[in-house]
Design a protein around this motif. Sequence first.
Motif, mmCIF file in Angstrom:
data_model
loop_
_atom_site.group_PDB
_atom_site.id
_atom_site.type_symbol
_atom_site.label_atom_id
_atom_site.label_comp_id
_atom_site.label_asym_id
_atom_site.label_seq_id
_atom_site.Cartn_x
_atom_site.Cartn_y
_atom_site.Cartn_z
ATOM 1 N N MET A 1 0.808 -1.201 0.000
ATOM 2 C CA MET A 1 0.000 0.000 0.000
ATOM 3 C C MET A 1 0.846 1.259 0.000
ATOM 4 O O MET A 1 0.571 2.215 -0.715
ATOM 5 N N ALA A 2 1.892 1.245 0.826
ATOM 6 C CA ALA A 2 2.764 2.412 0.893
ATOM 7 C C ALA A 2 3.450 2.652 -0.451
ATOM 8 O O ALA A 2 3.521 3.790 -0.935
ATOM 9 N N TYR A 3 3.958 1.576 -1.067
ATOM 10 C CA TYR A 3 4.547 1.720 -2.398
ATOM 11 C C TYR A 3 3.510 2.217 -3.409
ATOM 12 O O TYR A 3 3.818 3.016 -4.296
ATOM 13 N N HIS A 4 2.274 1.730 -3.259
ATOM 14 C CA HIS A 4 1.198 2.118 -4.168
ATOM 15 C C HIS A 4 0.978 3.627 -4.100
ATOM 16 O O HIS A 4 0.813 4.296 -5.125
ATOM 17 N N HIS A 5 0.958 4.165 -2.890
ATOM 18 C CA HIS A 5 0.794 5.613 -2.719
ATOM 19 C C HIS A 5 1.939 6.389 -3.361
ATOM 20 O O HIS A 5 1.765 7.539 -3.773
ATOM 21 N N LEU A 6 3.105 5.763 -3.415
ATOM 22 C CA LEU A 6 4.270 6.400 -4.032
ATOM 23 C C LEU A 6 4.325 6.154 -5.537
ATOM 24 O O LEU A 6 5.285 6.541 -6.194
ATOM 25 N N PHE A 7 3.308 5.464 -6.072
ATOM 26 C CA PHE A 7 3.216 5.117 -7.492
ATOM 27 C C PHE A 7 4.358 4.215 -7.948
ATOM 28 O O PHE A 7 4.690 4.174 -9.136
ATOM 29 N N ALA A 8 4.954 3.481 -6.989
ATOM 30 C CA ALA A 8 5.960 2.470 -7.326
ATOM 31 C C ALA A 8 5.212 1.152 -7.522
ATOM 32 O O ALA A 8 5.208 0.271 -6.654
ATOM 33 N N LEU A 9 4.548 1.023 -8.667
ATOM 34 C CA LEU A 9 3.594 -0.068 -8.857
ATOM 35 C C LEU A 9 4.261 -1.443 -8.904
ATOM 36 O O LEU A 9 3.690 -2.421 -8.426
ATOM 37 N N ASP A 10 5.456 -1.540 -9.462
ATOM 38 C CA ASP A 10 6.129 -2.840 -9.498
ATOM 39 C C ASP A 10 6.474 -3.313 -8.090
ATOM 40 O O ASP A 10 6.312 -4.493 -7.761
ATOM 41 N N GLU A 11 6.946 -2.390 -7.251
ATOM 42 C CA GLU A 11 7.263 -2.754 -5.868
ATOM 43 C C GLU A 11 5.990 -3.075 -5.096
ATOM 44 O O GLU A 11 5.967 -3.988 -4.257
ATOM 45 N N ALA A 12 4.928 -2.335 -5.362
ATOM 46 C CA ALA A 12 3.644 -2.619 -4.717
ATOM 47 C C ALA A 12 3.162 -4.015 -5.093
ATOM 48 O O ALA A 12 2.720 -4.788 -4.236
ATOM 49 N N ARG A 13 3.255 -4.334 -6.380
ATOM 50 C CA ARG A 13 2.815 -5.658 -6.850
ATOM 51 C C ARG A 13 3.592 -6.772 -6.142
ATOM 52 O O ARG A 13 2.995 -7.758 -5.690
ATOM 53 N N LYS A 14 4.906 -6.632 -6.024
ATOM 54 C CA LYS A 14 5.717 -7.657 -5.371
ATOM 55 C C LYS A 14 5.303 -7.841 -3.909
ATOM 56 O O LYS A 14 5.258 -8.964 -3.401
ATOM 57 N N ALA A 15 5.001 -6.741 -3.238
ATOM 58 C CA ALA A 15 4.596 -6.827 -1.833
ATOM 59 C C ALA A 15 3.238 -7.505 -1.690
ATOM 60 O O ALA A 15 3.039 -8.350 -0.810
ATOM 61 N N TYR A 16 2.290 -7.166 -2.562
ATOM 62 C CA TYR A 16 0.981 -7.817 -2.510
ATOM 63 C C TYR A 16 1.107 -9.308 -2.816
ATOM 64 O O TYR A 16 0.437 -10.141 -2.197
#
Length: 269
Positions: free
Chosen positions: A95-110
């Motif tokens: 979620m935090a990465y998502h807010h930062l628009f770091a979508l690839d990192e967000a995807r890996k975390a999810y």
Amino acid sequence: MGEIPSGPLFSVKLWFAVAVLASAAVGSTAGQVTSAQTAKNPEQHASVRKPLGLEQIPVEQKADILMARGEYAAAIAAYRQSNLKSAIVWNNIGMAYHHLFALDEARKAYEQALAINPRFAPASNNLAAVYYGQHDLREAEHWYKRALKHTSESAVIYCNLGTAYFAESKFKKGMKMYQKAFSMDEGVFAPDPSKMVEGGASREQRVAMNYYIAETFASAGKQEGALLYLRKAMDEGFHDRKRLDEDKDFAVLRTTPQFQKLLQQENLN
């Protein structure tokens, strides 16, 4: 049905191609006390209400507070010092990465959250939001449906799936999902702006979504909401007077002075 962790959620919800992000957080904030606690300890009232410094609280709760403050990079660092065997923690990192628009990192975390708990619906929902933001609508639809497989009681996810359908020009399916979401929670179309991240949508999609939401409100007898979203549709470029005159959902709305005023303001009278 898989068990969904209890507690407040920073929910990830798409809203007109906007994502509203969700994770299970601790139930209280440092320094908060209930009225019952204050009543039992009146002499401690002033000291109890004084906020504690972040260094004095557990690291995961510190991370939750940083998230709430919008300090996403600091929240990520704090979550990484907490329980990395927790699907909730990885979902929050995403979620935090998502807010930062770091979508690839967000995807890996999810994906890490789902590796720990494949039935954790919030992570599936959030992963779908990533794919939506990357314009991979087929994957977004897949993950929203998977989220609903593990929790059928979320108006947010039905709304998200409806938004994905609209992006795919599947308007009837999108409308059906919006109606389902609205039947579960009339506030589903008014998310907290502080929890939304932009995802992107075409003008035509925004027109369609606003118009169909206006229909949803009108069919439920919520004339104020219907007018609000009709105005949004018009602001995006909707000016089909014939359709407004023929739409059965707006039959009652058309008799109101507010509707006539809207037409006049938009030069549609």
